[in-house]
Design a protein around this motif. Structure first.
Motif, PDB file in Angstrom:
ATOM      1  N   ILE A 144      10.705  -6.180   8.114  1.00  0.00           N
ATOM      2  CA  ILE A 144      10.747  -5.121   9.120  1.00  0.00           C
ATOM      3  C   ILE A 144       9.346  -4.687   9.540  1.00  0.00           C
ATOM      4  N   ALA A 145       8.448  -4.515   8.568  1.00  0.00           N
ATOM      5  CA  ALA A 145       7.104  -4.019   8.881  1.00  0.00           C
ATOM      6  C   ALA A 145       6.359  -4.938   9.851  1.00  0.00           C
ATOM      7  N   GLY A 166       4.174  -0.185   7.345  1.00  0.00           N
ATOM      8  CA  GLY A 166       4.847  -0.079   6.054  1.00  0.00           C
ATOM      9  C   GLY A 166       5.628   1.216   5.918  1.00  0.00           C
ATOM     10  N   ALA A 167       5.048   2.314   6.423  1.00  0.00           N
ATOM     11  CA  ALA A 167       5.746   3.604   6.374  1.00  0.00           C
ATOM     12  C   ALA A 167       6.996   3.567   7.236  1.00  0.00           C
ATOM     13  N   LEU A 217       0.830  -1.209   0.000  1.00  0.00           N
ATOM     14  CA  LEU A 217       0.000   0.000   0.000  1.00  0.00           C
ATOM     15  C   LEU A 217       0.863   1.258   0.000  1.00  0.00           C
ATOM     16  N   VAL A 218       1.926   1.248   0.803  1.00  0.00           N
ATOM     17  CA  VAL A 218       2.828   2.396   0.868  1.00  0.00           C
ATOM     18  C   VAL A 218       3.593   2.549  -0.434  1.00  0.00           C
ATOM     19  N   LEU A 219       4.034   1.439  -0.989  1.00  0.00           N
ATOM     20  CA  LEU A 219       4.837   1.477  -2.209  1.00  0.00           C
ATOM     21  C   LEU A 219       4.012   1.977  -3.399  1.00  0.00           C
ATOM     22  N   ILE A 230       6.697   4.368  17.501  1.00  0.00           N
ATOM     23  CA  ILE A 230       7.808   3.732  16.790  1.00  0.00           C
ATOM     24  C   ILE A 230       8.090   4.462  15.483  1.00  0.00           C
ATOM     25  N   PHE A 231       7.027   4.810  14.753  1.00  0.00           N
ATOM     26  CA  PHE A 231       7.225   5.561  13.504  1.00  0.00           C
ATOM     27  C   PHE A 231       7.924   6.889  13.779  1.00  0.00           C
TER      28      PHE A 231
END
Length: 289
Positions: free
Chosen positions: A226-227, A210-211, A37-39, A260-261
């Motif tokens: 990682i996500a 994802g971000a 979705l992010v990509l 975390i983001f």
């Protein structure tokens, strides 16, 4: 209290075990899908579909059908309506998304307000993680397994579609079918996450992991590791903090993901804001000397 006692105490309660299991499944599934979705740049679409499934879930409850069926139908309906509004008017995509998902979300709220129920349907909106039953957990695990299986099996096709849909078409893939499949998986994933955080906060689980991973690596395969890892960690932190601080579990999980983001946004080795500032200062000093 020792660390071991701190970790074990909540798990002595059956509802906490089910809540934790639901959190882990939802975190892994949402985080894995969030990478694509992010990509692709579908953050707004993820928001739209996650909210638009609400009337489908309520109608499924009314007729006694599986929640997933209603969610998928309304998820695709939302996407079709967005395409129609965008293609037949001067309205741009972001505005079309906003109009469609808010209207469908409002329809879901109206249906909830007029539907007699022995259960509190508001839990669909805000989540009811601590009230997850064995049947709910089974549904989450089954749907989560289906979504993950499709994502893993078609990961190369989805990745090629995300990077270059034109090239995907040139080598014989069907970009429209791949996009429709991702949207269907998005609708199913929304149902999985509903049990944990509700409709309002589903989009956070679908985008934030994802971000976060995107700021930590430039390789997509690493993002896929990682996500989910950061989402699982945030989910466990949220569960334990909510238990000991006596706060709402769903929002606390989302808040943990947000924290975390924020840390990654500031301190990421390659893309962190603070890291870049420090490197800039260091280079300036080196140039001055």
């Amino acid at each position: 209290m020792s660390v071991l006692e701190f970790l074990i105490e909540p798990m002595r309660l059956d509802f906490m075990v089910r809540a934790t299991a639901t959190t882990l499944v939802a975190s892994v599934v949402c985080a894995t899908l969030s990478c694509w979705l992010v990509l692709i740049g579908w953050s707004l679409m993820g928001d739209a579909v996650s909210h638009a499934v609400l009337p489908g879930v309520v109608l499924a409850y009314i007729v006694g059908a599986p929640f997933a069926l209603g969610a998928v139908i309304f998820g695709f309906a939302a996407v079709a309506l967005i395409g129609i509004v965008r293609g037949t008017s001067r309205i741009k995509e972001d505005a079309a998304i906003g109009v469609v998902f808010t209207t469908l979300f409002a329809l879901g709220l109206v249906l909830i307000s007029v539907t007699p129920s022995q259960v509190d349907l508001n839990h669909i909106i805000f989540g009811n993680l601590l009230g997850v039953s064995r049947a709910d957990l089974t549904q989450v695990v089954v749907l989560g397994a289906v979504v993950l299986a499709v994502l893993v099996f078609k990961r190369r096709d989805f990745t090629l579609y995300a990077f270059d849909a034109t090239h995907a078409h040139a080598i014989g893939l069907n970009p429209r079918l791949l996009g429709a499949t991702l949207l269907g998986l998005l609708a199913l994933t929304a149902v999985v996450a509903l049990q944990a955080v509700g409709v309002v906060l589903v989009v956070a689980l679908l985008i934030t992991p994802g971000a976060t991973a995107y700021l930590l690596t430039d390789r997509f395969q690493r993002m896929l590791l990682i996500a989910p890892a950061t989402a699982v960690f945030a989910g466990l932190v949220g569960i334990y903090v909510s238990y000991y601080a006596d706060t709402a579990s769903g929002p606390m999980i989302v808040l943990a993901n947000g924290v975390i983001f924020t840390l990654v946004y500031l301190l990421s080795p390659r893309h962190g804001l603070v890291t870049a500032w420090i490197q800039k200062k260091t280079h300036a000093k080196s140039a001055g000397n």
